[in-house]
Design a protein around this motif. Structure first.
Motif, PDB file in Angstrom:
ATOM      1  N   LEU A 218      33.280 -28.963 -18.152  1.00 39.63           N
ATOM      2  CA  LEU A 218      32.761 -29.507 -19.400  1.00 39.63           C
ATOM      3  C   LEU A 218      31.582 -30.434 -19.145  1.00 39.63           C
ATOM      4  N   THR A 219      31.686 -31.255 -18.119  1.00 39.45           N
ATOM      5  CA  THR A 219      30.590 -32.159 -17.758  1.00 39.45           C
ATOM      6  C   THR A 219      29.346 -31.383 -17.359  1.00 39.45           C
ATOM      7  N   VAL A 220      29.534 -30.317 -16.567  1.00 41.96           N
ATOM      8  CA  VAL A 220      28.406 -29.483 -16.132  1.00 41.96           C
ATOM      9  C   VAL A 220      27.734 -28.806 -17.324  1.00 41.96           C
ATOM     10  N   VAL A 221      28.544 -28.230 -18.222  1.00 42.55           N
ATOM     11  CA  VAL A 221      28.005 -27.533 -19.392  1.00 42.55           C
ATOM     12  C   VAL A 221      27.262 -28.505 -20.307  1.00 42.55           C
ATOM     13  N   LYS A 222      27.856 -29.687 -20.524  1.00 45.80           N
ATOM     14  CA  LYS A 222      27.182 -30.690 -21.353  1.00 45.80           C
ATOM     15  C   LYS A 222      25.862 -31.116 -20.740  1.00 45.80           C
ATOM     16  N   GLY A 223      25.858 -31.298 -19.415  1.00 47.24           N
ATOM     17  CA  GLY A 223      24.629 -31.683 -18.733  1.00 47.24           C
ATOM     18  C   GLY A 223      23.554 -30.620 -18.863  1.00 47.24           C
ATOM     19  N   ALA A 224      23.965 -29.351 -18.745  1.00 46.66           N
ATOM     20  CA  ALA A 224      23.015 -28.249 -18.881  1.00 46.66           C
ATOM     21  C   ALA A 224      22.444 -28.187 -20.293  1.00 46.66           C
ATOM     22  N   ASN A 225      23.306 -28.383 -21.297  1.00 44.86           N
ATOM     23  CA  ASN A 225      22.845 -28.373 -22.698  1.00 44.86           C
ATOM     24  C   ASN A 225      21.897 -29.532 -22.989  1.00 44.86           C
ATOM     25  N   ASP A 226      22.203 -30.719 -22.432  1.00 40.93           N
ATOM     26  CA  ASP A 226      21.327 -31.877 -22.626  1.00 40.93           C
ATOM     27  C   ASP A 226      19.950 -31.620 -22.021  1.00 40.93           C
ATOM     28  N   THR A 227      19.936 -30.950 -20.863  1.00 46.09           N
ATOM     29  CA  THR A 227      18.662 -30.639 -20.207  1.00 46.09           C
ATOM     30  C   THR A 227      17.853 -29.664 -21.046  1.00 46.09           C
ATOM     31  N   ILE A 228      18.521 -28.657 -21.608  1.00 45.85           N
ATOM     32  CA  ILE A 228      17.840 -27.670 -22.461  1.00 45.85           C
ATOM     33  C   ILE A 228      17.271 -28.344 -23.700  1.00 45.85           C
ATOM     34  N   ASN A 229      18.064 -29.231 -24.316  1.00 43.61           N
ATOM     35  CA  ASN A 229      17.599 -29.918 -25.513  1.00 43.61           C
ATOM     36  C   ASN A 229      16.406 -30.825 -25.226  1.00 43.61           C
ATOM     37  N   GLU A 230      16.417 -31.470 -24.057  1.00 42.63           N
ATOM     38  CA  GLU A 230      15.299 -32.334 -23.670  1.00 42.63           C
ATOM     39  C   GLU A 230      14.020 -31.505 -23.460  1.00 42.63           C
TER      40      GLU A 230
END
Length: 233
Positions: A218-230
């Protein structure tokens, strides 16, 4: 085996694993491969029991590859850790001060599971191992005997001694986030420890990791999504 030993090799090393393929992948084998020293593979609890009780053969001590304080490398790795000062930000490994801080944090974070944490130079591709532990094969055999005798309670695993690889990216990154993201760092530390138990054949039930693994994913997926949004902004 002895005919291929160098004159200065006083020990006969052995490693107990469920199969040859798993023995070859074992982190305990890394230092021996680096130094060109052969290790005898044994695959059953009886073999492990015999090797640990024979003690010596033709004047050479029989030593488990899982034993602590096996430092076969030349001192260059240790010198590297000691020579790099605390301001060496470009270093790919922890310096001595950082490594000591990490070991203290790791032991305190897992104080119910870890009796001691120290630096080792025996590892190359693995972040950590446990040493001087009871044999995983013998532990499984004792559990089987207790079950047959009607014992229902699981054998409690004693505190373990952990040796960490200061050159491994996982250890370096875990050191960096331990204060910034303590909850994530603790989850990762627990997983590193359980990985050590698996390598030693001491994890009684791998299902105990499922909740933690889901948290890590979950932490990895959230981090990946945050990077995409940025990147979209």
């Amino acid at each position: 085996y002895i005919s291929r030993c160098t004159p200065e090799q006083n020990n006969i090393y052995y490693l107990c694993a469920p199969s040859r393929s798993l023995a070859i992948q074992s982190p305990y084998l890394e230092t021996f491969e680096k130094n060109g020293i052969e290790v005898i593979f044994v695959y059953s609890a009886i073999d492990d029991f015999v090797m640990s009780n024979v003690d010596k053969f033709q004047g050479r001590q029989l030593v488990s590859a899982e034993k602590g304080d096996i430092e076969l490398d030349k001192p260059k790795d240790d010198e590297k850790v000691e020579s790099e000062g605390p301001d060496s930000e470009l270093s790919s490994s922890l310096n001595k001060t950082e490594a000591d801080e990490f070991c203290a944090w790791f032991q305190m974070t897992l104080n119910k599971k870890v009796s001691k944490c120290k630096v080792t130079s025996r590892l190359s591709s693995s972040p950590a191992i446990i040493t001087d532990n009871e044999s995983g094969a013998l532990r499984r055999m004792m559990r089987m005997v207790e079950t047959q005798d009607g014992g229902a309670d699981a054998m409690e695993l004693p505190k373990q001694q952990v040796e960490i690889n200061p050159n491994h990216p996982m250890i370096k990154e875990l050191y960096e986030i331990r204060d910034k993201h303590p909850a994530v760092a603790k989850i990762c530390a627990e997983q590193v420890f359980d990985n050590c138990l698996i390598a030693a054949g001491l994890l009684d039930d791998s299902r105990s990791m499922l909740g933690r693994l889901n948290d890590i994913l979950l932490t990895v997926v959230k981090g990946a999504n945050d990077t995409i949004n940025e990147e979209k902004k």
